[in-house]
Motif scaffolding. Structure first.
Motif, mmCIF file in Angstrom:
data_model
loop_
_atom_site.group_PDB
_atom_site.id
_atom_site.type_symbol
_atom_site.label_atom_id
_atom_site.label_comp_id
_atom_site.label_asym_id
_atom_site.label_seq_id
_atom_site.Cartn_x
_atom_site.Cartn_y
_atom_site.Cartn_z
ATOM 1 N N THR A 82 -46.018 7.016 49.253
ATOM 2 C CA THR A 82 -45.301 5.930 49.921
ATOM 3 C C THR A 82 -44.194 6.481 50.789
ATOM 4 O O THR A 82 -43.838 7.653 50.718
ATOM 5 N N THR A 83 -43.632 5.573 51.589
ATOM 6 C CA THR A 83 -42.548 5.977 52.483
ATOM 7 C C THR A 83 -41.196 5.735 51.822
ATOM 8 O O THR A 83 -40.278 5.217 52.419
ATOM 9 N N SER A 84 -41.100 6.119 50.552
ATOM 10 C CA SER A 84 -39.906 5.771 49.793
ATOM 11 C C SER A 84 -38.823 6.843 49.824
ATOM 12 O O SER A 84 -37.769 6.658 49.231
ATOM 13 N N ASN A 85 -39.075 7.981 50.454
ATOM 14 C CA ASN A 85 -38.061 9.032 50.461
ATOM 15 C C ASN A 85 -36.788 8.556 51.118
ATOM 16 O O ASN A 85 -36.790 8.080 52.241
ATOM 17 N N SER B 184 -62.001 10.426 55.033
ATOM 18 C CA SER B 184 -61.162 11.054 54.008
ATOM 19 C C SER B 184 -59.937 11.732 54.612
ATOM 20 O O SER B 184 -58.854 11.729 54.001
ATOM 21 N N ASP B 185 -60.084 12.319 55.795
ATOM 22 C CA ASP B 185 -58.934 12.969 56.431
ATOM 23 C C ASP B 185 -57.833 11.960 56.741
ATOM 24 O O ASP B 185 -56.645 12.260 56.597
ATOM 25 N N THR B 186 -58.234 10.752 57.155
ATOM 26 C CA THR B 186 -57.248 9.701 57.435
ATOM 27 C C THR B 186 -56.626 9.182 56.155
ATOM 28 O O THR B 186 -55.416 8.962 56.070
ATOM 29 N N LEU B 187 -57.455 8.999 55.113
ATOM 30 C CA LEU B 187 -56.929 8.538 53.825
ATOM 31 C C LEU B 187 -55.885 9.489 53.259
ATOM 32 O O LEU B 187 -54.964 9.076 52.551
ATOM 33 N N SER B 188 -56.013 10.749 53.590
ATOM 34 C CA SER B 188 -55.087 11.741 53.032
ATOM 35 C C SER B 188 -53.723 11.714 53.710
ATOM 36 O O SER B 188 -52.760 12.281 53.167
ATOM 37 N N VAL B 189 -53.614 11.059 54.859
ATOM 38 C CA VAL B 189 -52.337 11.106 55.586
ATOM 39 C C VAL B 189 -51.664 9.744 55.728
ATOM 40 O O VAL B 189 -50.457 9.679 55.981
ATOM 41 N N ILE B 190 -52.408 8.649 55.572
ATOM 42 C CA ILE B 190 -51.760 7.351 55.699
ATOM 43 C C ILE B 190 -50.980 7.017 54.431
ATOM 44 O O ILE B 190 -51.241 7.558 53.359
ATOM 45 N N LYS B 191 -50.027 6.126 54.560
ATOM 46 C CA LYS B 191 -49.135 5.791 53.458
ATOM 47 C C LYS B 191 -48.991 4.289 53.299
ATOM 48 O O LYS B 191 -49.257 3.515 54.219
ATOM 49 N N VAL B 192 -48.526 3.886 52.130
ATOM 50 C CA VAL B 192 -48.151 2.506 51.869
ATOM 51 C C VAL B 192 -46.646 2.386 52.076
ATOM 52 O O VAL B 192 -45.872 3.177 51.527
ATOM 53 N N ALA B 193 -46.227 1.437 52.869
ATOM 54 C CA ALA B 193 -44.804 1.285 53.187
ATOM 55 C C ALA B 193 -43.991 0.916 51.948
ATOM 56 O O ALA B 193 -44.474 0.234 51.037
ATOM 57 N N THR B 194 -42.773 1.381 51.924
ATOM 58 C CA THR B 194 -41.832 1.007 50.874
ATOM 59 C C THR B 194 -41.040 -0.207 51.330
ATOM 60 O O THR B 194 -40.471 -0.214 52.423
ATOM 61 N N LEU B 195 -41.016 -1.234 50.495
ATOM 62 C CA LEU B 195 -40.327 -2.468 50.853
ATOM 63 C C LEU B 195 -38.895 -2.452 50.360
ATOM 64 O O LEU B 195 -38.608 -1.999 49.242
ATOM 65 N N GLY B 196 -37.993 -2.948 51.184
ATOM 66 C CA GLY B 196 -36.593 -3.070 50.806
ATOM 67 C C GLY B 196 -36.270 -4.492 50.371
ATOM 68 O O GLY B 196 -37.147 -5.333 50.185
ATOM 69 N N ASP B 197 -34.993 -4.763 50.220
ATOM 70 C CA ASP B 197 -34.509 -6.089 49.831
ATOM 71 C C ASP B 197 -33.787 -6.689 51.031
ATOM 72 O O ASP B 197 -32.623 -6.374 51.287
ATOM 73 N N SER B 198 -34.482 -7.566 51.758
ATOM 74 C CA SER B 198 -33.853 -8.142 52.949
ATOM 75 C C SER B 198 -32.693 -9.064 52.596
ATOM 76 O O SER B 198 -31.804 -9.281 53.418
ATOM 77 N N ASP B 199 -32.698 -9.594 51.380
ATOM 78 C CA ASP B 199 -31.577 -10.444 50.968
ATOM 79 C C ASP B 199 -30.276 -9.651 50.880
ATOM 80 O O ASP B 199 -29.184 -10.206 51.043
ATOM 81 N N ALA B 200 -30.397 -8.346 50.598
ATOM 82 C CA ALA B 200 -29.205 -7.504 50.474
ATOM 83 C C ALA B 200 -28.759 -6.917 51.812
ATOM 84 O O ALA B 200 -27.732 -6.236 51.886
ATOM 85 N N GLY C 36 -35.353 3.841 55.556
ATOM 86 C CA GLY C 36 -36.773 3.774 55.857
ATOM 87 C C GLY C 36 -37.526 2.707 55.101
ATOM 88 O O GLY C 36 -38.768 2.739 55.066
ATOM 89 N N GLU C 37 -36.832 1.759 54.503
ATOM 90 C CA GLU C 37 -37.480 0.654 53.794
ATOM 91 C C GLU C 37 -37.734 -0.505 54.755
ATOM 92 O O GLU C 37 -36.898 -0.807 55.618
ATOM 93 N N VAL C 38 -38.864 -1.170 54.576
ATOM 94 C CA VAL C 38 -39.180 -2.333 55.393
ATOM 95 C C VAL C 38 -38.334 -3.513 54.936
ATOM 96 O O VAL C 38 -38.394 -3.927 53.779
#
Length: 458
Positions: free
Chosen positions: A117-120, A229-245, A312-314
């Motif tokens: 994920t993009t959580s770093n 498979s090459d694409t699966l190895s590099v794509i990520k699931v986005a990390t969601l933030g808290d828009s209320d905060a 970097g959180e959505v």
């Protein structure tokens, strides 16, 4: 309040001798809002002097509303697609236009294991260098290409022409078989085919999993088996933030398929929260949402893209911008904390078939925030008529009541009610919050068992 609908000159249905309006039984349901409520001043005691409040009240001008995503014709891109002539009060000195943007969902590997994920965390310090954030998030952003057919009239009759439009999406969820991409409803509307292009340039076909036109959200599914498979190895699931905060003034980053040329990055700040913005959708429904405002550049094709915070959180799904020669830096995004429950419902559920469709049993009309202020009634769906023997009647819902919440979701229009209902089969019991006209519009919660639509209208 009901006399507001019975005033002469209204087109709200066939008028009876007593001045009230009747409806055919097959016209009555939770979502058949065939007319917009147009209150008339008839000396009604509920009417009060209109006051200017909030975003719309303070801004005194009208602006044209338009959905914004880049049109592609062959290799040429159109910058703006104007889809509406609806007007919204604004304070600018010249006519302005509002445009929309789009987003996508998630991915997983061929073996079924979750992708990274993009959580770093990068830095909470506002800085002009966002390269590390962009590098981390870009694998979660996709391009969405919509190929559809547009009808037009010629001397020889009705003709069809293929049209291509470009938007953006966010990889937002995954399961064993599919990745799910969050985007805007207007990005996928009218699609004959949808092509999803990942950050490495690989393109695969996607299918619409669900849509909600009342909040301009949609989910596109892509089969994991269709992704190399090459694409699966590099794509990520986005990390969601808290828009209320989210706070006004904090750093903001927009990533999306600007102008349809490919993914780009712009920066700015969160300029405002809870901005009420109205856009007319493809079916003519007025869609009003409370959005995050940013001055990060939003361009045609950004629809469905990501609004990020400094880690970097959505925090939002880009959906609109204000476009005018005298206006700069007014882009809008759907808050992710609001959008997520709706997106999750679309991922988890399928639209029910016509045979299984549920039936609420009311004829409803929209009460907008302006009408609410003017007539001192809640925002929601005004109950114009209740079907005898329906779930609504059994729950004690009456004419002149206002539906403000349905199945845990705030109701602001008949269109909202329709979009909720299409995922609920007959027999489902839901909680409905009703502002009772008989009790000075105090709210109470009732349980309604939805009946079978086909049987109810016979």
């Amino acid at each position: 309040m009901s006399d507001l609908y019975n005033n002469g000159g209204s087109n709200n249905g066939p008028e009876n001798n007593n001045g009230s309006y009747s409806y055919k039984k097959d016209e009555i349901n939770q979502g058949e809002s065939y007319y917009q409520w147009s209150p008339y001043d008839n000396g009604n005691k509920n009417k009060k002097q209109k006051k200017s409040t909030g975003f719309v009240g303070k801004l005194g001008r009208a602006v044209a509303i338009a959905l914004v995503f880049g049109l592609v014709a062959g290799t040429a891109f159109q910058s703006v697609v104007y889809v509406s002539n609806r007007y919204l009060p604004m304070s600018a000195s010249s006519e302005e236009k509002i445009e929309s943007t789009e987003t996508e969902d998630t991915a997983k590997s061929a073996s079924g294991t979750a992708l990274s994920t993009t959580s770093n965390k990068v830095s909470t310090t506002v800085t002009s260098d966002v390269s590390e954030i962009a590098e981390n998030v870009l694998p979660a952003i996709v391009q969405v290409t919509n190929v559809g057919l547009t009808e037009y009239q010629t001397f020889f009759g009705t003709m069809q022409q293929e049209t291509t439009s470009a938007g953006s999406g966010i990889i937002i969820s995954q399961d064993d078989d599919y990745i799910y991409i969050a985007t805007n409803n207007h990005v996928v509307a009218g699609a004959e085919t949808l092509t999803i292009t990942f950050n490495d340039g690989e393109a695969v076909e996607g299918t619409i999993k669900g849509t909600d036109s009342s909040c301009d959200l949609a989910v596109v599914a892509v089969a994991v088996s269709d992704i190399p498979s090459d694409t699966l190895s590099v794509i990520k699931v986005a990390t969601l933030g808290d828009s209320d905060a989210t706070v006004v003034g904090e750093a903001a980053i927009v990533i999306g398929n600007a102008l349809g040329y490919g993914t780009s990055v712009t920066t700015g700040i969160v300029s405002a929260k809870d901005r009420e913005v109205s856009i007319t959708d493809e079916e003519g429904n007025l869609v009003t949402n409370s959005l995050i405002q940013t001055d990060a550049a939003v361009n045609p094709g950004n629809s469905g893209g990501a609004l990020l915070n400094a880690t970097g959180e959505v925090i939002g799904i880009v959906s609109a911008k204000l476009a005018d020669e005298s206006v700069e830096g007014m882009g809008y995004a759907i808050p992710i904390s609001y959008a997520w429950d709706i997106i999750q419902q679309m991922i988890d559920n399928d639209v029910v078939s016509e045979l299984d469709a549920s039936y609420f049993g009311i004829a409803g009309k929209d009460i907008t925030s302006e009408m609410s202020e003017q007539y001192d009634v809640p925002v929601g769906v005004y109950v114009a008529q209740v079907v005898a023997g329906s779930g609504a009647e059994a729950a004690g819902i009456e004419v002149d009541d206002v539906i403000t919440s349905f199945n845990g979701r705030t109701v602001t229009s008949v269109n909202t009610l329709n979009n909720i209902m299409k995922y609920l089969p007959a027999g489902t019991t839901v909680e409905v919050t009703v502002a009772k006209a008989s009790n000075n519009y105090e709210e109470e919660t009732v349980e309604v068992t939805l009946t079978h639509k086909v049987d109810a209208v016979q």
